[in-house]
Write an enzyme that holds these catalytic residues in place. Structure first.
Site, PDB file in Angstrom:
ATOM      1  N   ASP A 129      56.301   3.859 -21.282  1.00 45.09           N
ATOM      2  CA  ASP A 129      55.686   2.911 -22.202  1.00 45.09           C
ATOM      3  C   ASP A 129      54.295   3.451 -22.529  1.00 45.09           C
ATOM      4  O   ASP A 129      53.457   3.549 -21.642  1.00 45.09           O
ATOM      5  CB  ASP A 129      55.601   1.548 -21.488  1.00 45.09           C
ATOM      6  CG  ASP A 129      55.123   0.446 -22.404  1.00 45.09           C
ATOM      7  OD1 ASP A 129      54.673   0.750 -23.527  1.00 45.09           O
ATOM      8  OD2 ASP A 129      55.196  -0.731 -21.987  1.00 45.09           O
ATOM      9  N   ASP A 160      57.183   3.247 -29.215  1.00 47.02           N
ATOM     10  CA  ASP A 160      56.366   3.667 -28.071  1.00 47.02           C
ATOM     11  C   ASP A 160      57.038   3.485 -26.705  1.00 47.02           C
ATOM     12  O   ASP A 160      56.367   3.488 -25.695  1.00 47.02           O
ATOM     13  CB  ASP A 160      55.020   2.941 -28.083  1.00 47.02           C
ATOM     14  CG  ASP A 160      55.156   1.463 -27.762  1.00 47.02           C
ATOM     15  OD1 ASP A 160      56.248   0.916 -27.967  1.00 47.02           O
ATOM     16  OD2 ASP A 160      54.180   0.864 -27.284  1.00 47.02           O
ATOM     17  N   GLU A 161      58.354   3.304 -26.701  1.00 49.12           N
ATOM     18  CA  GLU A 161      59.048   3.128 -25.421  1.00 49.12           C
ATOM     19  C   GLU A 161      60.356   3.901 -25.403  1.00 49.12           C
ATOM     20  O   GLU A 161      61.016   4.015 -26.438  1.00 49.12           O
ATOM     21  CB  GLU A 161      59.387   1.654 -25.189  1.00 49.12           C
ATOM     22  CG  GLU A 161      58.207   0.805 -24.816  1.00 49.12           C
ATOM     23  CD  GLU A 161      58.637  -0.598 -24.446  1.00 49.12           C
ATOM     24  OE1 GLU A 161      59.725  -0.761 -23.868  1.00 49.12           O
ATOM     25  OE2 GLU A 161      57.877  -1.518 -24.758  1.00 49.12           O
TER      26      GLU A 161
END
Length: 364
Positions: free
Chosen positions: A15, A113-114
């Site tokens: 993350d 973003d993960e």
DNA sequence: TCTGGGGTCCTAGGACCC
DNA sequence: TCTGGGGTCCTAGGACCC
């Protein structure tokens, strides 16, 4: 029957820390150390709009995702306020995902973003997984300049909760034998899929922590939250999650929403918005070479209630005209049925069909 | 000058078919 | 004669996620 224990899976979740704001800090070193607030302006002028994300300096002042921009300015008058620059974040995201992918047996990007990374078979045990995670974090830092938080566990559920456990720049490893102890004190809303509503209802039933979910039977949970959610909550509370890390097959739907300049139920104004949104949707569709079989008109009224009206076509289409015309028709019907003032409107296409399937269909 | 925008998954009811 | 029952598709809406 051989009774050897099944080999535990080793899953990593990554993350990126306060991603949008960190990207901006990388591009503009002079703002580092200051509160940074990334905003979605609604286009209604002034500071109308909401905060998308903020860095930790801004969060310390109470500026969090979702609050109105004008409130953020009151809380942090000296902060740096920037509009969302999705293209920049996508490019940086691609750099990060590229690095990560190289280390995975299987890889699943969850959002910009993960991502999940299956390490089973790549490393022999959780200690080696930790060392690898340190190496991955260093490589990302060195190649992109960004920090991230990583969680490692025996399944996706635990890996994801672990990545959130210590941030920013965190690394949390939860071994199989530690899972129940790790979960027990956490809030029920830390379970993915348990948000505000379900969290409140669980609280009313006397359940605040994941450990306390054991007070409720699977049957009670299913009665209260439905088959899928009830089962998920029970399983999650026991640290069980059998879902696999798998590459996403591509998107299921493509949509665009916009805030109208003023609240309205006038079709002329709504049609203008629909036309612009349809063009954007069509552009994305073309870039991915997809056809669609259904079109939706999304209406968000002044009380922020979302309603949709959709139509499935007899056969797949890919042209702009079909999107625009169908969305306009749906909007006209919607306004007739619900004559309410609209604040935001959207256009969405779904039942997407890729090139390969289109050819298959074409053979008949 | 309140409260952005892009998604996923699940449920429930009705239509329709066998 | 008591209107069975199962499967699938479509539409609308809710909850949730980032």
């Amino acid at each position: 029957m051989p009774d050897e224990k099944p080999h535990p899976r080793i899953i990593l979740h990554i993350d990126m820390d306060y991603f949008f704001a960190q990207c901006e800090e990388r591009e503009r070193p002079e703002i580092k150390g200051k509160p940074v607030v990334i905003c979605v302006y609604s286009g209604r002028g002034g500071d109308s709009g909401a905060v998308s994300t903020s860095n930790y300096e801004a969060r310390k002042l109470g500026v969090k995702a979702g609050i109105p921009i004008y409130r953020a300015k009151k809380l942090a008058p000296d902060a740096v306020f920037l509009p969302v620059n999705m293209e920049l974040y996508r490019n940086i995201s691609d750099e990060v995902m590229e690095i990560l992918r190289g280390y995975c047996a299987r890889f699943e990007q969850e959002s910009v973003d993960e991502a999940f990374c299956e390490l089973t078979g790549k490393v022999p045990d959780f200690d080696e997984a930790r060392s690898l995670a340190v190496k991955i974090k260093e490589e990302i830092k060195q190649k992109t300049g960004l920090t991230c938080s990583v969680g490692i566990g025996p399944n996706k559920l635990i890996a994801k909760i672990a990545s959130d456990y210590q941030k920013p720049d965190g690394l949390t490893v939860v071994k199989p034998e530690e899972v129940l102890k790790f979960l027990a004190p956490l809030k029920v809303t830390d379970i993915i899929g348990v948000g505000k509503k379900i969290g409140e209802r669980l609280n009313e039933l006397g359940v605040k922590t994941i450990g306390e979910i054991s007070k409720l039977s699977r049957e009670e949970l299913i009665r209260e939250f439905g088959q899928a959610k009830g089962t998920l909550i029970k399983q999650a509370s026991q640290g069980i999650d059998d879902s696999q890390v798998e590459e996403r097959e591509g998107t299921e739907q493509i949509g665009r929403i916009t805030t109208l300049k003023e609240n309205t139920k006038e079709l002329g104004i709504i049609f203008d918005a629909i036309d612009r949104l349809s063009e954007d949707v069509h552009r994305k569709l073309e870039a991915r070479r997809l056809s669609f079989r259904s079109v939706s008109f999304i209406a968000i009224s002044t009380d922020l209630k979302t309603r949709t009206k959709s139509r499935t076509l007899a056969s797949p289409a890919k042209d702009l005209g079909t999107i625009r015309l169908t969305a306009r028709e749906l909007a006209r019907e919607f306004i007739t049925e619900h004559p309410v003032l609209l604040r935001r409107v959207g256009v969405r296409v779904a039942n997407l069909i890729g090139e390969k399937e289109q050819r298959t269909l074409g053979e008949f």
